[in-house]
Design a protein around this motif. Sequence first.
Motif, PDB file in Angstrom:
ATOM      1  N   GLU A  10      -2.461  -4.388  16.816  1.00 33.20           N
ATOM      2  CA  GLU A  10      -1.461  -4.716  15.873  1.00 33.20           C
ATOM      3  C   GLU A  10      -0.334  -5.362  16.566  1.00 33.20           C
ATOM      4  O   GLU A  10       0.560  -4.764  17.404  1.00 33.20           O
ATOM      5  CB  GLU A  10      -0.791  -3.237  15.229  1.00 33.20           C
ATOM      6  CG  GLU A  10      -1.920  -2.539  14.278  1.00 33.20           C
ATOM      7  CD  GLU A  10      -1.491  -1.012  14.038  1.00 33.20           C
ATOM      8  OE1 GLU A  10      -0.984  -0.789  13.058  1.00 33.20           O
ATOM      9  OE2 GLU A  10      -2.013  -0.402  15.013  1.00 33.20           O
ATOM     10  N   GLU A 206      -3.129   5.531  19.528  1.00 37.52           N
ATOM     11  CA  GLU A 206      -2.738   4.265  19.598  1.00 37.52           C
ATOM     12  C   GLU A 206      -1.292   4.179  20.682  1.00 37.52           C
ATOM     13  O   GLU A 206      -0.471   5.112  20.498  1.00 37.52           O
ATOM     14  CB  GLU A 206      -2.000   4.110  18.021  1.00 37.52           C
ATOM     15  CG  GLU A 206      -1.056   2.927  17.889  1.00 37.52           C
ATOM     16  CD  GLU A 206      -0.607   2.504  16.345  1.00 37.52           C
ATOM     17  OE1 GLU A 206      -1.090   3.402  15.272  1.00 37.52           O
ATOM     18  OE2 GLU A 206       0.063   1.767  16.111  1.00 37.52           O
ATOM     19  N   LYS A 257      -0.944  11.447  14.869  1.00 30.22           N
ATOM     20  CA  LYS A 257      -1.151  10.162  14.323  1.00 30.22           C
ATOM     21  C   LYS A 257      -0.940  10.463  12.686  1.00 30.22           C
ATOM     22  O   LYS A 257      -1.203  11.293  12.181  1.00 30.22           O
ATOM     23  CB  LYS A 257      -2.635   9.592  14.235  1.00 30.22           C
ATOM     24  CG  LYS A 257      -2.896   8.362  13.513  1.00 30.22           C
ATOM     25  CD  LYS A 257      -2.676   7.216  14.116  1.00 30.22           C
ATOM     26  CE  LYS A 257      -2.903   5.828  13.322  1.00 30.22           C
ATOM     27  NZ  LYS A 257      -1.658   5.530  12.654  1.00 30.22           N
TER      28      LYS A 257
HETATM   29 MG    MG Z   1      -0.790   1.342  13.145  1.00 29.61          MG
END
Ligand code: MG
Length: 469
Positions: A10, A206, A257
Motif C-alpha cells: 500500500e 503489515e 490487525k
Molecule cells: Mg492496510
Amino acid sequence: MKYITVIGLEIHAELLTETKVFCGCKNSFGGTVNGSCCPVCTGMPGTLPVLNRKAVELAIAAGLSFGSGITQRTLWDRKNYFYPDLAKAYQISQLYAPVCVGGGLDVGGRFIRLTRIHLEEDAGKLVHARGETVIDYNRAGVPLIEIVSEPDMRSSDEAAAFVEKVRRTLVYAGVSDGKMEQGSLRVDANISIMPENASEYGTRTEIKNLNSFKFIKKAIDFEVERQAEVLNAGERVIQETRRYDEISGETFSMRSKEDAHDYRYFPDPDILPLIIKDGDIERISATLTEPPSKRYARYTEYGLSGVDAEVILENKIIADFFDECVKSGANPQTAANCVKGELMRCFNAAENKDALPISVSDFVKALALAEKSEISGNGLKTAIKYMFQEGKPIDDVVKEHNLTVNEDLSVITAAIAKVLAENPKAVEQYKNGDTKVLSFFMGQCARALKGTALAQTVQAELKKALDKN
Ligand code: MG
Ligand code: ADP
Ligand code: ZN
C-alpha cells in the motif's frame, strides 16, 4: 522447509497540489509549525470541506498512468479513529468507490496488478522533542493517493523495484514529487510466506510506514525470516500490524490487525458523490507526458544500453534535459555519455536538485565543439563543470578557462617528458609489457595540458616517447 514469499504493498503518495484537499491552506513541506492550517484542516466543529479539483485530476492522472479504470461516480467515506494528529477523529477517504480500479505495471518482466487507487487526506504529525510533543497540523488535509497492489510480489527486491517504478511513474506524470526522504511517498508492506507446494496464501502481517528503499528491503527480509522461524517452530503467524525499527533492523508488534468494520466507515454526508465525465478523463489524458517505460524503449532504440537508459531515467530533470538535447540535434549516445557522466556528477554534488543551471543550447554547443575537435574530450568535461558551477554560457567558459584546443607539439612533448621523468616506476612497468599504465600517463598528461590538446595527439606522442625511452 522452503517457503514462498508473498508481498502486497500500500503506497501513500502526497499529491502536487498548490493547496490542501478540502481547504485553501497551502500544501507545502516544512514551514512554521501550524503555519499552514485553518478551521477546516484542524477539524473545528461546523466547518465544511470543499473538494480540491486538482487533487481529483492528479488521482485520475495516476490511474491513467497505470492503466487503471476510472470510477465515474466516486464516493467519499469517513474512516473513524482517534489519534491526536487527526483533529476531526475521522479521515475522509474512499472505501466503497475508489477513484481508480485495476491496472498495474511491469517489473522486470512480471506484471504486478493494482487493486485500486483512492484519494484521501493526510493526518498531521506528532513531533517528539525534549520530553514534549508538538502537534503540527501543516500536513493535515494534504491530499494523498493510496495505491494498493495485489499480493503479486515474491521478493523484497521485487517489492523495492515496484516502489521505484511507481514512484517514477508518479513523478513523470506530475502527480507527486516522490520524495521519500520528505515523506511524500510512504509504504506499508503486507507480507506472508507459504510452503512451496501450498495452494493458499499464509497469514500476513503489515509493516507500517517504510520510507526508504533500504528499509523496505530490510524490513521485508527480516519479517520473512521471522515468519519462517515462527512456522518452523510449529507456531502460527498472527495477523497484526508491525513497526520496523530502523536502528535494530527488527519488526515489532504494534497492534492486532484492524478490519474495515473497526473503522466504522460510512459515507461522508458533507461531500457529494463526484461525477467524472468522459470529457474530464480525455482532457487529463491529453496532459500526460510520455511515461518512463515508453522513454526507456525510445532510449534503447537510440542505441543506448539498458543501464544507460536507467541511469538517465532515474531523475526526470536529467531525462527531460537529455530529451531536449536530442531534440536539438545532439547525437543520442554522445549526449548520453556526457549527461550521465559529467553533468550528473555536478548535479549529484549540487545543493539545488530542482533544476539544472545549464541551458540545453549551451550543452549541445559544447558537444558540437568537441565533435569538431575545437575542444578536447577533457576540455568538454571541464567546460560542463564550469558552466554548471558558474552558470555562464559555453563561449565565456571556453574563453575564460582557455579550453580551445591549441596544439603546440613542443608544449605537448615537454609535458610528456615531465610526466615520464616523474614516474620512472610506471615507465619501467610499460617497458615490461604492462600497457595498462598508458591510461595513467594519459590522465597525468591531460591534467598538465589542461585540455588544450586532443587525446589522440597526446596518445601518439606519448607512445613515441615511451618507445624511444
Ligand atoms: Mg492496510
Ligand atoms: P487492508 O489492509 O485494509 O485490510 P486488504 O485486506 O485489501 O486491505 O489488503 C491490503 C494489502 O495486503 C494489499 O496490498 C494486498 O495485496 C495485501 N495482501 C492481502 N493478503 C495478503 C497475503 N496473504 N500476503 C501478503 N499480502 C497480502
Ligand atoms: Zn486548512
